[in-house]
Write a protein that holds these residues in place. Structure first.
Motif, short mmCIF file in Angstrom:
data_model
loop_
_atom_site.label_atom_id
_atom_site.label_comp_id
_atom_site.label_asym_id
_atom_site.label_seq_id
_atom_site.Cartn_x
_atom_site.Cartn_y
_atom_site.Cartn_z
N GLU A 141 0.96 -1.24 -0.01
CA GLU A 141 0.16 0.10 -0.03
C GLU A 141 0.76 1.27 -0.08
OE1 GLU A 141 -3.49 2.15 2.66
OE2 GLU A 141 -2.55 0.34 3.13
N GLU A 142 1.78 1.38 0.87
CA GLU A 142 2.71 2.48 0.75
C GLU A 142 3.59 2.66 -0.33
OE1 GLU A 142 5.39 1.48 3.90
OE2 GLU A 142 3.86 1.96 5.44
N HIS A 143 3.81 1.58 -1.29
CA HIS A 143 4.55 1.66 -2.51
C HIS A 143 3.61 2.52 -3.45
CE1 HIS A 143 8.11 -0.08 -1.22
NE2 HIS A 143 7.80 -1.59 -1.39
N ILE A 144 2.21 1.98 -3.41
CA ILE A 144 1.18 2.44 -4.35
C ILE A 144 1.05 3.87 -4.06
CG2 ILE A 144 -1.34 2.13 -5.02
CD1 ILE A 144 -1.16 -0.76 -4.33
N GLN A 145 0.94 4.19 -2.70
CA GLN A 145 0.54 5.63 -2.47
C GLN A 145 1.78 6.29 -2.81
OE1 GLN A 145 0.04 4.86 1.83
NE2 GLN A 145 -2.05 5.55 1.66
N GLU A 146 3.08 6.02 -2.82
CA GLU A 146 4.23 6.75 -3.27
C GLU A 146 3.92 7.02 -4.78
OE1 GLU A 146 8.97 6.15 -4.29
OE2 GLU A 146 7.98 4.86 -2.71
N GLU A 147 3.66 5.82 -5.43
CA GLU A 147 3.43 6.07 -7.19
C GLU A 147 2.25 6.88 -7.28
OE1 GLU A 147 5.12 5.27 -10.27
OE2 GLU A 147 5.74 3.98 -8.74
N THR A 148 1.34 6.98 -6.54
CA THR A 148 0.10 7.78 -6.62
C THR A 148 0.36 9.26 -6.60
OG1 THR A 148 -1.37 6.24 -5.96
CG2 THR A 148 -2.23 8.37 -5.70
N GLY A 149 1.28 9.67 -5.68
CA GLY A 149 1.90 10.97 -5.57
C GLY A 149 2.41 11.40 -6.91
N LEU A 150 3.25 10.39 -7.57
CA LEU A 150 4.01 10.95 -8.58
C LEU A 150 3.05 10.80 -9.98
CD1 LEU A 150 7.01 8.24 -8.09
CD2 LEU A 150 7.04 10.81 -7.93
N LEU A 151 2.16 9.91 -9.98
CA LEU A 151 1.37 10.16 -11.14
C LEU A 151 0.33 11.48 -10.95
CD1 LEU A 151 -0.47 8.89 -13.15
CD2 LEU A 151 -2.03 7.87 -11.51
N LEU A 152 -0.07 11.76 -9.68
CA LEU A 152 -0.89 13.17 -9.75
C LEU A 152 0.10 14.18 -9.96
CD1 LEU A 152 -2.56 12.50 -6.19
CD2 LEU A 152 -3.59 12.23 -8.35
N GLN A 153 1.24 14.41 -9.63
CA GLN A 153 2.09 15.52 -10.21
C GLN A 153 2.35 15.51 -11.90
OE1 GLN A 153 6.22 15.04 -8.53
NE2 GLN A 153 5.54 14.87 -6.50
N ARG A 154 2.40 14.33 -12.51
CA ARG A 154 2.34 14.30 -13.95
C ARG A 154 0.90 14.81 -14.61
NH1 ARG A 154 6.72 11.65 -16.46
NH2 ARG A 154 5.77 12.56 -18.55
N LEU A 155 -0.09 14.45 -13.78
CA LEU A 155 -1.30 14.72 -14.20
C LEU A 155 -1.59 16.32 -14.10
CD1 LEU A 155 -3.78 11.90 -13.09
CD2 LEU A 155 -2.91 12.13 -15.27
N ALA A 156 -1.03 16.79 -13.06
CA ALA A 156 -1.09 18.13 -12.81
C ALA A 156 -0.16 18.85 -13.79
CB ALA A 156 -0.78 18.43 -11.19
N GLU A 157 0.65 18.39 -14.41
CA GLU A 157 1.63 19.12 -15.41
C GLU A 157 0.72 19.38 -16.70
OE1 GLU A 157 5.08 16.87 -15.79
OE2 GLU A 157 5.64 17.37 -13.73
N SER A 158 -0.32 18.53 -16.97
CA SER A 158 -0.99 18.71 -18.25
C SER A 158 -1.89 20.06 -17.99
CB SER A 158 -2.05 17.64 -18.44
OG SER A 158 -3.06 17.47 -17.44
N ARG A 159 -2.03 20.37 -16.85
CA ARG A 159 -2.79 21.93 -16.64
C ARG A 159 -4.15 21.81 -17.41
NH1 ARG A 159 0.78 25.30 -14.61
NH2 ARG A 159 3.14 25.02 -14.75
N GLY A 160 -4.82 20.88 -17.22
CA GLY A 160 -6.17 20.62 -17.79
C GLY A 160 -6.49 20.38 -19.22
N GLN A 161 -5.18 20.24 -19.95
CA GLN A 161 -5.43 20.15 -21.42
C GLN A 161 -5.48 18.58 -21.68
OE1 GLN A 161 -4.97 22.80 -23.61
NE2 GLN A 161 -5.24 23.69 -21.56
N PRO A 162 -5.83 18.44 -22.83
CA PRO A 162 -6.41 17.13 -23.35
C PRO A 162 -5.27 16.11 -23.23
CG PRO A 162 -7.39 18.52 -24.99
CD PRO A 162 -6.28 19.41 -23.91
#
Length: 490
Positions: A141-162
């Motif tokens: 679970e801790e590994h998945i949560q760590e990966e989740t944080g990294l995924l959220l950063q990459r999604l945020a970099e899209s700035r709402g663009q397609p």
């Protein structure tokens, strides 16, 4: 029309009598075979595969027979008979059936295509080793949560663009199984890792394409022909080369006394426990196939499920809004979701289950075969016959889901709004051959999906009116179409 001459008429009568005798001998030899539509010589029912299995089951019952080419196939349709075969009578129906596209590289090894002692010992080892490295415990679970944080950063970099999230989701999900297999995660920009993920995704499409289905029906002929099925095998070769390099890296720094990951543990099993045993199933060849099976199953199937959940929520914005309200009430917007939250989030849990049900990822169920003539529902299933336990028929059984054709989270909620299990929910199959990574997949589905909805509102790209939920291909697997989404910060 000219009447038949005496000699020709006598010959025709003899041929007819011979045919009847052969059919009678076949029937006596196998008892009462399941009913089914007439099959053409050589082609069997290949030209009738557009007929819905539901219609055939309404005519012939829950157990009926088709012929794909010259090979007999028994189809099991409906939750009751599927569960009977997979669970109640699993000993008789445990063996995996023929699957030529997988057999060509797997050679009856690994977890997916093996049978008998090879399957039993490999699966037992894999389950124990997965537990040793955290599956089902707080560690993973801790590994998945760590990966989740990294995924959220990459999604945020899209700035709402397609953004087409397919490869990014595969990379995040794949890192959970890569930590277990290789003791490391890979960066989202790692070119080799991304190439492996793209090849896995392409092969999931190819295996269920028309070329892939034809290969599994007519492998000897298709091996001689060019086409997309040859790309499938080239992709497999690249992935095997990638795995061979990872194994070589582990051999150079093997931790036999204290294995650091699944590969270390397998190498130790080969060298310290099974060395000198000529009959062992723990060989380098079996290790390669087992790693391949776990990487493919642990990456693409779960990432596809997450992507499909996002697509469904775009089509049902009221459901997404209700999920987000539940997420905010239970965990707020600051801390990452945890598995302990799931018990307090029945609506979210129901939505995830319902999306998996509607995705219907493995519609036919992975094929089985029988070792000897077997009785089922008053019919004789001949030795060696292929069995299709149609999981779709359980996931869409009207006796268990009141609106099986409709996306409805209420299928998994009781009258008080509490989560309700449904015994016909079998996306991971059931019995001894059920997916051994079920707990890992369910953890990732919950943690990744709730974290995405906690931080983002999902939107369609400008000018796009709706999401097409029909699969890109539908065969061995139902694979959703690629889609662009907008992840807008909340």
């Amino acid at each position: 029309m000219e009447p038949l001459g005496p000699a020709l008429g006598a010959a025709a009568a003899c041929l007819l009598l011979l045919l009847l005798l052969l059919l009678g001998r076949r029937a006596r030899g196998h008892g009462q075979l399941p009913p089914g539509p007439w099959a053409l010589p050589l082609l069997g029912n290949l030209l009738q595969l557009d007929l819905a299995f539901r219609k055939l089951s309404e005519k012939y019952g829950p157990v009926f027979m088709l012929r794909l080419g010259s090979a007999p196939v028994v189809v099991l349709f409906g939750y009751d008979v599927v569960r009977e075969v997979l669970v109640s009578r699993s000993e008789e129906f445990t063996d995996r059936g023929r699957f030529p596209s997988a057999e060509k590289d797997n050679k009856d090894l690994g977890l997916f295509m093996s049978n008998g002692e090879t399957w039993l010992q490999t699966r037992r080892f894999a389950l124990a080793t997965l537990r040793d490295f955290g599956v089902g415990r707080r560690d993973i679970e801790e590994h998945i949560q760590e990966e989740t944080g990294l995924l959220l950063q990459r999604l945020a970099e899209s700035r709402g663009q397609p953004l087409n999230p397919g490869v990014l989701l595969s990379a995040a999900v794949g890192n959970a199984i890569c930590r277990i297999l290789f003791g490391k995660r890979f960066g989202y920009s790692d070119p080799e890792y991304l190439h492996v993920l793209r090849l896995l995704a392409e092969n999931f499409l190819l295996e269920s394409s028309i070329a892939g289905q034809l290969y599994n029906m007519l492998p000897s002929l298709m091996d001689l022909l060019p086409g997309p099925h040859q790309t499938f095998f080239r992709n497999n070769n690249f992935i095997q080369d990638f795995l061979a390099r990872k194994i070589a890296e582990h051999e150079a720094t093997a931790h036999f006394d204290a294995p650091q990951d699944f590969t270390d543990a397998f190498l130790r099993k080969i060298e310290q426990v099974e060395k000198g045993n000529p009959r062992t199933v723990f060989t380098r060849e079996n290790m390669m196939v087992t790693l391949f099976d776990m990487l493919a199953a642990g990456t693409e199937s779960t990432s596809i499920s997450i992507r499909y959940c996002l697509m469904v929520l775009l089509e049902h914005p009221a459901v997404a809004e209700k999920m987000q309200e539940e997420i905010e009430r239970v965990m707020g917007r600051e801390r990452l979701p945890a598995l302990r939250d799931r018990a307090a989030m029945p609506y979210t849990d129901a939505v995830i289950h319902e999306a998996q049900r509607c995705l219907d990822f493995v519609p036919l169920g992975f094929i089985r075969t029988v070792r000897q003539d077997t009785q089922l529902r008053g019919f004789t299933i001949p030795k060696g016959c292929t069995i299709y336990p149609v999981l779709s028929s359980a996931l869409q059984d009207p006796q268990h889901f009141r609106n099986p054709e409709v996306f409805d989270p209420g299928h998994f909620l009781d009258e008080t709004g509490a989560f309700r299990k449904n015994e016909a929910f079998l996306p991971f199959s059931a019995g001894k051959r059920m997916c051994l990574g079920e707990s890992l997949a369910r953890a990732q589905l919950f943690l990744f999906l709730t974290a995405i909805l906690q931080r983002f509102r999902l939107r369609l790209p400008p000018g796009v009116a709706r999401v097409d939920l029909r699969p890109a291909v539908s065969g061995i697997l139902n694979v959703p179409r690629p889609v662009e989404l907008c992840f807008c910060p909340r």
